[in-house]
Scaffold this motif. Structure first.
Motif, short mmCIF file in Angstrom:
data_model
loop_
_atom_site.label_atom_id
_atom_site.label_comp_id
_atom_site.label_asym_id
_atom_site.label_seq_id
_atom_site.Cartn_x
_atom_site.Cartn_y
_atom_site.Cartn_z
N ALA A 277 54.50 26.82 40.13
CA ALA A 277 55.05 25.87 41.09
C ALA A 277 55.61 24.65 40.36
O ALA A 277 56.71 24.18 40.68
N ALA A 278 54.88 24.15 39.38
CA ALA A 278 55.35 22.98 38.62
C ALA A 278 56.64 23.31 37.88
O ALA A 278 57.56 22.49 37.82
N LYS A 279 56.73 24.51 37.33
CA LYS A 279 57.94 24.93 36.61
C LYS A 279 59.14 24.99 37.56
O LYS A 279 60.23 24.53 37.24
N SER A 280 58.92 25.55 38.74
CA SER A 280 60.00 25.63 39.73
C SER A 280 60.44 24.26 40.20
O SER A 280 61.64 23.97 40.27
N VAL B 73 61.43 31.17 46.30
CA VAL B 73 61.45 29.91 47.07
C VAL B 73 60.46 29.98 48.22
O VAL B 73 59.74 29.00 48.49
N THR B 74 60.38 31.11 48.88
CA THR B 74 59.41 31.28 49.97
C THR B 74 57.98 31.13 49.44
O THR B 74 57.15 30.45 50.05
N GLU B 75 57.70 31.74 48.28
CA GLU B 75 56.38 31.59 47.67
C GLU B 75 56.08 30.13 47.33
O GLU B 75 54.95 29.67 47.51
N LEU B 76 57.09 29.42 46.83
CA LEU B 76 56.91 28.02 46.47
C LEU B 76 56.57 27.19 47.71
O LEU B 76 55.63 26.39 47.70
N VAL B 77 57.31 27.38 48.77
CA VAL B 77 57.05 26.63 50.01
C VAL B 77 55.67 26.98 50.56
O VAL B 77 54.92 26.09 50.98
N GLU B 78 55.31 28.26 50.52
CA GLU B 78 53.99 28.66 51.00
C GLU B 78 52.89 28.03 50.15
O GLU B 78 51.87 27.60 50.67
N PHE B 79 53.09 27.98 48.83
CA PHE B 79 52.12 27.34 47.95
C PHE B 79 51.96 25.87 48.31
O PHE B 79 50.83 25.35 48.38
N LEU B 80 53.06 25.19 48.54
CA LEU B 80 53.02 23.75 48.83
C LEU B 80 52.37 23.45 50.17
O LEU B 80 51.79 22.38 50.35
N THR B 81 52.46 24.36 51.11
CA THR B 81 51.97 24.09 52.46
C THR B 81 50.73 24.90 52.83
O THR B 81 50.25 24.81 53.96
N LYS B 82 50.20 25.66 51.89
CA LYS B 82 49.10 26.59 52.17
C LYS B 82 47.89 25.93 52.81
O LYS B 82 47.28 26.48 53.71
N MET C 93 51.67 32.45 43.96
CA MET C 93 52.17 31.45 43.01
C MET C 93 51.02 30.54 42.64
O MET C 93 50.22 30.16 43.49
N ASP C 94 50.93 30.19 41.37
CA ASP C 94 49.91 29.27 40.91
C ASP C 94 50.53 27.91 40.60
O ASP C 94 51.74 27.73 40.69
#
Length: 101
Positions: free
Chosen positions: A6-9, A80-89, A1-2
């Motif tokens: 992420a901003a769109k989600s 949602v998993t990708e979003l959380v991973e992006f936020l916490t990467k 996810m970029d």
């Protein structure tokens, strides 16, 4: 996810009604819910609900499947998993000193 996705989600989830719809679909689990059931659970008029579902689908957070005349809605857990991973990467990696001009 970029960052753009992420901003769109996050923007889609940033509306109270859409957040409620998404959380309801998470509660429903793998069986999902049809549009009428979502509207009844949340007391959202059909036209308004269609608008909110469209935003969630566009953001990739909800997927829809048609079964005859019925449209079932499901929370897309992979997104949602990708979003959380992006936020916490980069959690706790530390920061260097900012560049000065």
């Amino acid at each position: 996810m970029d960052e753009s996705n992420a901003a769109k989600s996050l923007s889609a989830l940033g509306h109270e009604a859409r957040l409620s719809v998404f959380r309801l679909l998470v509660k429903a689990g793998e069986g999902g819910l049809n549009v009428g059931d979502i509207g009844q659970h949340l007391s959202i008029p059909a036209s308004t609900l269609a608008h909110h579902l469209s935003a969630l689908v566009e953001a990739g957070l909800v997927r829809q499947e048609r079964f005859g005349r019925e449209i079932r809605n499901y929370a897309d857990y992979d997104v949602v998993t990708e979003l959380v991973e992006f936020l916490t990467k980069e959690c706790c990696v530390g920061l260097g000193q900012p560049e000065t001009l």
